[in-house]
Motif scaffolding. Sequence first.
Motif, PDB file in Angstrom:
ATOM      1  N   GLN A 139     -20.901 -23.354  -9.273  1.00  0.00           N
ATOM      2  CA  GLN A 139     -22.063 -22.791  -9.971  1.00  0.00           C
ATOM      3  C   GLN A 139     -22.384 -21.387  -9.454  1.00  0.00           C
ATOM      4  OE1 GLN A 139     -25.629 -25.228  -9.830  1.00  0.00           O
ATOM      5  NE2 GLN A 139     -26.126 -24.626 -11.916  1.00  0.00           N
ATOM      6  N   GLY A 140     -22.202 -20.410 -10.325  1.00  0.00           N
ATOM      7  CA  GLY A 140     -22.516 -19.034  -9.963  1.00  0.00           C
ATOM      8  C   GLY A 140     -21.565 -18.417  -8.958  1.00  0.00           C
ATOM      9  N   THR A 141     -20.318 -18.925  -8.901  1.00  0.00           N
ATOM     10  CA  THR A 141     -19.349 -18.408  -7.923  1.00  0.00           C
ATOM     11  C   THR A 141     -18.071 -17.923  -8.605  1.00  0.00           C
ATOM     12  OG1 THR A 141     -18.158 -20.495  -7.555  1.00  0.00           O
ATOM     13  CG2 THR A 141     -20.169 -20.139  -6.254  1.00  0.00           C
ATOM     14  N   ALA A 142     -17.252 -17.223  -7.821  1.00  0.00           N
ATOM     15  CA  ALA A 142     -15.958 -16.755  -8.329  1.00  0.00           C
ATOM     16  C   ALA A 142     -15.034 -17.935  -8.640  1.00  0.00           C
ATOM     17  CB  ALA A 142     -15.308 -15.821  -7.308  1.00  0.00           C
ATOM     18  N   LYS A 149     -20.692 -15.686  -4.278  1.00  0.00           N
ATOM     19  CA  LYS A 149     -21.654 -15.710  -5.377  1.00  0.00           C
ATOM     20  C   LYS A 149     -21.439 -14.484  -6.267  1.00  0.00           C
ATOM     21  CE  LYS A 149     -24.115 -19.421  -4.526  1.00  0.00           C
ATOM     22  NZ  LYS A 149     -24.208 -20.521  -5.530  1.00  0.00           N
ATOM     23  N   VAL A 150     -21.583 -14.672  -7.571  1.00  0.00           N
ATOM     24  CA  VAL A 150     -21.374 -13.551  -8.489  1.00  0.00           C
ATOM     25  C   VAL A 150     -22.637 -13.289  -9.309  1.00  0.00           C
ATOM     26  CG1 VAL A 150     -18.874 -13.841  -8.675  1.00  0.00           C
ATOM     27  CG2 VAL A 150     -20.351 -15.075 -10.242  1.00  0.00           C
ATOM     28  N   GLN A 151     -22.858 -12.026  -9.596  1.00  0.00           N
ATOM     29  CA  GLN A 151     -23.973 -11.610 -10.442  1.00  0.00           C
ATOM     30  C   GLN A 151     -23.554 -11.708 -11.909  1.00  0.00           C
ATOM     31  OE1 GLN A 151     -26.921 -10.842  -8.943  1.00  0.00           O
ATOM     32  NE2 GLN A 151     -25.874 -11.331  -7.018  1.00  0.00           N
ATOM     33  N   TRP A 152     -24.555 -11.675 -12.787  1.00  0.00           N
ATOM     34  CA  TRP A 152     -24.271 -11.812 -14.216  1.00  0.00           C
ATOM     35  C   TRP A 152     -23.321 -10.718 -14.699  1.00  0.00           C
ATOM     36  CZ3 TRP A 152     -25.029  -8.742 -18.549  1.00  0.00           C
ATOM     37  CH2 TRP A 152     -24.835  -9.382 -19.781  1.00  0.00           C
TER      38      TRP A 152
END
Length: 205
Positions: free
Chosen positions: A154-157, A101-104
Amino acid sequence: RKFWALARTGQGTTLRGNDQVNGYLLLATSCDGTLATTATPTTVRVVCNNTLTIALDGTTRAIKVPHNTRFDPQAVKKQLGIAVSQWDTFMHRMRTLSERKVQWHEAMGFFMSVVCDVPPNSKLPEVLPNERALRKVQSLYEGGGRGATLESAQGTAWGLLNAVTEYVDHERRARSTEYRMDSAWFGQGAFIKQRALQAALQLAA
């Protein structure tokens, strides 16, 4: 003039959310001898037809046969076997990307580095290079891309990487689809995709 074809290897992996990725060999040659006959292990993400050259440790496993050498089918077959055997290792890394998961701020840093060539944690230039491309890959990542809302992306590397590959393969400005494809596989587009791959792997490391 280049000639190319994609040949299925029979390999395939499904990431979370039924995100299917299949293995191919990208076969290419030229009729004027300017391009060696090459076979490059490549992945195709089914939901969007994004292509990505399989690269381990920053190097691709392309097999090249120059036109001025005698074709040795056994040697090429052996090399192909080695290249195709890299699939499991590569897809393990792609699975890791789909679970990261990655942050904005990480997403922004990724796109700034890959698309705008602005190193992480550096001062922003007054005029941002490739700003149009940056906005496009952001929109692809944030739900506009094909398969962007799958659980794996979605929301991942993995989602970051595929936003770039979709942009290069399908959205990047070019004189024609043929020119865009040539760049995506053999030129600047291919370089951008490999830079995105390395940046995504660094995020997940």
